[in-house]
Scaffold this motif. Structure first.
Motif, PDB file in Angstrom:
ATOM      1  N   HIS A 187      49.183  29.183  41.672  1.00 43.49           N
ATOM      2  CA  HIS A 187      47.993  29.993  41.393  1.00 43.49           C
ATOM      3  C   HIS A 187      48.133  30.543  39.972  1.00 43.49           C
ATOM      4  N   THR A 188      47.069  31.148  39.482  1.00 40.91           N
ATOM      5  CA  THR A 188      47.074  31.599  38.088  1.00 40.91           C
ATOM      6  C   THR A 188      47.109  33.121  37.983  1.00 40.91           C
ATOM      7  N   TYR A 189      47.352  33.565  36.770  1.00 37.35           N
ATOM      8  CA  TYR A 189      47.329  34.985  36.442  1.00 37.35           C
ATOM      9  C   TYR A 189      45.942  35.557  36.748  1.00 37.35           C
ATOM     10  N   ASP A 190      44.916  34.776  36.395  1.00 44.07           N
ATOM     11  CA  ASP A 190      43.540  35.248  36.641  1.00 44.07           C
ATOM     12  C   ASP A 190      43.236  35.380  38.129  1.00 44.07           C
ATOM     13  N   ASP A 191      43.842  34.513  38.961  1.00 43.95           N
ATOM     14  CA  ASP A 191      43.677  34.655  40.421  1.00 43.95           C
ATOM     15  C   ASP A 191      44.173  36.033  40.850  1.00 43.95           C
ATOM     16  N   ARG A 192      45.300  36.443  40.294  1.00 44.90           N
ATOM     17  CA  ARG A 192      45.888  37.736  40.674  1.00 44.90           C
ATOM     18  C   ARG A 192      45.008  38.883  40.160  1.00 44.90           C
ATOM     19  N   MET A 193      44.539  38.735  38.942  1.00 47.29           N
ATOM     20  CA  MET A 193      43.650  39.748  38.365  1.00 47.29           C
ATOM     21  C   MET A 193      42.398  39.933  39.229  1.00 47.29           C
ATOM     22  N   GLU A 194      41.846  38.803  39.658  1.00 48.22           N
ATOM     23  CA  GLU A 194      40.617  38.818  40.470  1.00 48.22           C
ATOM     24  C   GLU A 194      40.817  39.596  41.771  1.00 48.22           C
ATOM     25  N   THR A 195      41.968  39.369  42.425  1.00 47.37           N
ATOM     26  CA  THR A 195      42.266  40.095  43.671  1.00 47.37           C
ATOM     27  C   THR A 195      42.340  41.591  43.420  1.00 47.37           C
ATOM     28  N   ASN A 196      42.936  41.973  42.291  1.00 45.59           N
ATOM     29  CA  ASN A 196      43.033  43.405  41.973  1.00 45.59           C
ATOM     30  C   ASN A 196      41.652  44.031  41.794  1.00 45.59           C
ATOM     31  N   LEU A 197      40.727  43.272  41.230  1.00 46.40           N
ATOM     32  CA  LEU A 197      39.365  43.795  41.057  1.00 46.40           C
ATOM     33  C   LEU A 197      38.646  43.899  42.404  1.00 46.40           C
ATOM     34  N   ILE A 198      38.913  42.952  43.314  1.00 46.07           N
ATOM     35  CA  ILE A 198      38.361  43.019  44.684  1.00 46.07           C
ATOM     36  C   ILE A 198      38.832  44.314  45.361  1.00 46.07           C
ATOM     37  N   VAL A 199      40.134  44.600  45.213  1.00 49.47           N
ATOM     38  CA  VAL A 199      40.740  45.801  45.815  1.00 49.47           C
ATOM     39  C   VAL A 199      40.062  47.064  45.273  1.00 49.47           C
ATOM     40  N   LYS A 200      39.914  47.124  43.952  1.00 48.04           N
ATOM     41  CA  LYS A 200      39.304  48.307  43.335  1.00 48.04           C
ATOM     42  C   LYS A 200      37.834  48.465  43.742  1.00 48.04           C
ATOM     43  N   ASN A 201      37.121  47.337  43.791  1.00 45.40           N
ATOM     44  CA  ASN A 201      35.700  47.378  44.169  1.00 45.40           C
ATOM     45  C   ASN A 201      35.488  47.862  45.595  1.00 45.40           C
ATOM     46  N   ALA A 202      36.486  47.631  46.451  1.00 42.78           N
ATOM     47  CA  ALA A 202      36.375  48.060  47.856  1.00 42.78           C
ATOM     48  C   ALA A 202      36.708  49.543  48.021  1.00 42.78           C
ATOM     49  N   GLY A 203      37.145  50.169  46.926  1.00 38.61           N
ATOM     50  CA  GLY A 203      37.462  51.594  46.998  1.00 38.61           C
ATOM     51  C   GLY A 203      38.859  51.888  47.493  1.00 38.61           C
TER      52      GLY A 203
END
Length: 328
Positions: A187-203
């Motif tokens: 997987h890529t660095y951006d895949d990991r970044m994307e998950t972190n944004l999902i987490v933040k968006n969910a509150g």
């Protein structure tokens, strides 16, 4: 560079951070390259930022490896990857009773939070349902703050965890962007970044850090710190690689204590209000210098062991924290 100008520079950066400003990229470059003889001054400045902005409390967390080994990702630091012959014991998701019992033991030890960790790319719907019911059980029967580290999750899963009362979700960046492809190819660095944004968006609160000592340069460690600071995580675990037999990094040269302390201090300048958690590797590398880490920018620890290696017992850790005048 004269002694007074080096000290003045560190002090000026500290005052800037304490006044609520961010240090610049150029300032962080110079801080990470602080000459060895001024390292204690850098650590003391990081400690002052920690005490003034975070208080005297050390965040103590324990974790459980709820599903171990046979992971389909090829992260070269990890003995749980199915790609390597590492002779660790593996198991599927532990029975709910075992996990709940562990959460209760942690609570009885005085630990504030309990993190469920699973070795997989991400949970299937069935896995996620099982984990959700286990969290529900911990909430009802134990009453300890629950955090999760379940790999890649969807927005729906993140929202469900939030609804279940999960406080924080861990998903580390692991390695600097410029070094990441040498550490993982599945997987890529951006895949990991994307998950972190999902987490933040969910509150959910975000727990995001990395591993140092995998062969990256000092400037790459700073690169990781700058990216982490950009995510504003509530918690940032700093792990130090403990080379695992059978993995591609088993012969990796170990980082010096001063390099570890330098990294912790500069990460504090970059993330002044984050819980900086000195995690995997602290017992192996720092032994009696763990106190220096907690008086040099770090204000969190993981107690009772990690995913595949043991650690200090909670009573020993609580004793260490009170010995240096801090509280848990």
């Amino acid at each position: 560079m004269s002694m007074s100008s080096e000290i003045e520079f560190i002090t000026a950066c500290k005052e800037k951070v304490l006044s609520g400003q961010k240090i610049s990229k150029e300032e962080s470059d110079r801080l990470i390259n602080t000459p060895e003889e001024y390292l204690q001054i850098l650590s003391d400045a990081a400690n002052e930022i920690t005490r003034k902005l975070c208080g005297n409390v050390v965040d103590v967390e324990s974790l459980i490896n709820a599903k171990k080994g046979k992971c389909q990702e090829d992260c070269s630091f990890c003995s749980q990857s199915a790609f390597y012959k590492t002779d660790i014991d593996t198991y599927k998701l532990l029975p709910p009773e075992t996990i709940v019992q562990n959460a209760m033991l942690s609570k009885n030890d005085g630990v504030k939070s309990f993190c469920l960790v699973c070795a997989w790319r991400g949970p299937t719907e069935k896995d996620f349902e099982q984990i959700s019911s286990i969290i529900d059980k911990i909430n009802k029967e134990v009453g300890i703050e629950v955090n999760c580290s379940l790999g890649f999750i969807t927005q729906d899963m993140a929202l469900k965890l939030k609804k279940l009362g999960v406080k924080r979700y861990n998903h580390n960046l692991e390695a600097p962007r410029s070094f990441f492809s040498q550490i993982c190819t599945t997987h890529t660095y951006d895949d990991r970044m994307e998950t972190n944004l999902i987490v933040k968006n969910a509150g959910l609160e975000l727990c995001c850090g990395g591993i140092i000592g995998m062969g990256e340069t000092r400037m790459q460690r700073l690169e990781l710190g700058l990216d982490l600071a950009g995510l504003s995580p509530e918690e940032c675990p700093i792990n130090v690689l403990v080379p695992q037999q059978g993995t591609p990094l088993e012969l990796q040269t170990r980082l010096s204590i001063s390099e570890i302390l330098r990294t912790i201090a500069v990460f504090r300048f970059l993330m002044p209000k984050t819980i900086l958690k000195i995690a995997g590797g602290r017992e192996v590398y720092l032994s009696n210098d763990q106190e220096r880490a907690l008086l040099g920018g770090a204000n969190g620890i993981i107690t009772g062991g990690y995913l595949t290696i043991g650690g200090n017992s909670p009573p020993d850790d609580f004793q260490m924290i009170s010995k240096i005048g801090l509280e848990a």
